[in-house]
Design an enzyme around this catalytic site. Structure first.
Site: not given
Ligand code: ARG
Length: 466
Positions: A157-158, A287, A25, A279, A112, A327, A319, A285, A292
């Site tokens: 709303t909606h 963006n 690890s 773009s 542990n 981790k 353990y 453009k 996003e």
């Protein structure tokens, strides 16, 4: 030295190469180096104070740990996969530096309780970082909300235009979400803050250790009460990931609004150059890539929560090596979230709101219809259901005429409801509508200005909960 030279007393040979690869690890838990050294130093001091090791040995162990810390900070510590993990890398280097005395450090502990302690220390710092980031973001949003307390935009709303709201009010909605995120951070930290060190492998130890001393030295509130639980639960990591997931979801919602608002059809905002991209083919453009990506990265963080829930599900006490898989999800979620939070803070500090465009958009969608219905109730005593019906008929009429409610004539209004008078027009304006929403938590600009002051006191003053 290899890990089998540390634990290999009963083994005839070292691990197969592929075993080493799946077992190691160190590739990721090297991020626990500082915590591992701090926990070892606390353990060493306690062992000496309890006369379990000599002062001389303790001094040389502490000196060696200091040197290792410096080597790591300088970048000249050699992390070895053959030594499996951070704990054995540090211990082995300690043996190189100080010889036999290094072997006394592991008295009355196990990897542990060591790993559970190191990881808790790391997660505690991550929670602190998250709280700082959330607080900085709240400060930016409150400042911007105050500036835009009286700027109106369509509330949805909606995703259908509903009623006029203040831009400041909209931004303060996120300040509340982030405030609850911070209270989750606080709760998670309080639950986390019990020290596993001294639980040893699973059953405690026969050495006369002082668990309260190591707990206090490492800033924990107390020693964890049950040794089996101390080494084998990872709910503190799940708490972090759950908290992080909810924050990531909150960020994704604001990010999505920036994506929508930045579109040509809305054009409510112009994202800062620093947070937009062009773009390669369409020269016009701009963006909203950062927004996003913040929207998308919530998926990763939630995925990491899922990963660890599934790793932990059904594990018997105490353990199991499965827990080594705790981790990476936490490290990766923390990196992702810290980045998203910084990006959203930078973006929202600089985004330009086109308040004219927002106001113009309020002309679509009969946003003050509810105000008219409320007025019919208040000023003419109509039952709300009838007022609702009357207003619906007026909206239909306005729609047929191709205008808004405020474009209808008094005769138009009276043709539907003879009770209506000239004074009805006073409630059809956007600013009147906004200013009338003075109920507690409502969008009236005066409310919003007061809410900014209140939010600063609640979230940003030194007296505000950490
Ligand atoms: N690298 C291990 C982990 O991350 C440390 C604990 C190993 N303990 C053991 N008994 N093998 O969980």
């Amino acid at each position: 030295m290899t890990s089998s030279s540390i634990w290999g007393g009963r083994f005839g040979g070292g691990p197969a190469d592929i075993m080493e690869e799946i077992n190691a690890s160190i590739g990721f838990d090297r991020r626990l180096a500082a915590q591992d050294i701090a926990a070892s130093a606390a353990h060493c001091r306690m062992l000496a104070a309890c006369n379990i090791i000599s002062e001389d040995d303790a001094r040389s162990i502490l000196g060696g740990l200091d040197r290792i810390e410096e080597e790591i900070a300088r970048g000249d510590f050699e992390f070895k996969r053959s030594l499996e993990d951070i704990h054995m890398n540090v211990e082995s280097r300690l043996a190189d530096l100080i010889g036999e005395a290094a072997g006394r450090l592991h008295t009355a502990r196990s990897r542990n309780d060591q790993v559970a302690t190191d990881f808790k220390l790391w997660v505690r710092e991550a929670l602190g970082r998250l709280d700082d980031g959330l607080r900085r973001f709240q400060a930016v949003l409150i400042d911007r909300a105050e500036t835009h307390a009286a700027d109106v935009l369509p509330g949805f709303t909606h995703l259908q235009a509903a009623q006029p709201v203040s831009l400041g009010h909209h931004l303060l909605a996120y300040v509340e979400m982030l405030g609850r995120d911070r209270s989750r951070v606080r709760d998670a930290r309080a639950r986390l803050n019990e020290c596993p060190l001294g639980a040893a492998a699973l059953a405690g130890t026969s050495f006369p250790i002082d668990r309260a001393a190591t707990a206090a030295a490492l800033g924990f509130d107390r020693a964890a009460a049950n040794s089996l639980d101390a080494v084998s639960d990872r709910d503190f990591a799940l708490d972090y990931l759950a908290t992080a997931s909810i924050t990531a979801v909150h960020l994704s919602r604001l990010a999505e609004e920036m994506v929508i608002w930045a579109s040509a059809q809305f054009a409510f905002v112009r994202l800062p150059d620093g947070f937009s991209t062009g773009s390669s083919i369409m020269p016009q453009k701009r963006n909203p890539d950062a927004a996003e990506l913040v929207r998308a990265k919530a998926g990763r963080v939630i995925g990491h929560l899922n990963t660890l829930l599934i790793v932990m599900k059904g594990l018997p006490l105490a353990y199991s090596k499965d827990m080594q898989e705790d981790k990476e999800p936490v490290f990766e979620a923390a990196d992702t979230l810290d980045l998203c939070l910084a990006a959203m803070t930078g973006m929202m500090a600089e985004v330009a709101f086109d308040t004219e465009r927002m106001r113009a958009a309020c002309r679509l969608g009969f946003l003050t219809a509810t105000d008219l219905a409320d007025w019919l109730v208040r000023a003419r005593g109509l039952p709300f259901r009838r007022a609702h019906h009357v207003t619906g008929a007026l909206v239909k009429l306005a729609e047929a005429r191709g205008g808004g409610l405020e474009d209808l004539s008094l005769d138009d209004l009276r043709s539907v409801e003879p009770e209506i008078g000239e004074d009805a027009f006073s409630v059809l304006g956007l600013d009147a509508s906004l200013a009338s929403r003075t109920s507690f938590g409502g969008t009236a600009p005066d409310n919003v200005r007061a809410a900014c002051i209140e939010a600063r006191a609640r979230f940003l003053t030194p007296e505000a909960p950490p």
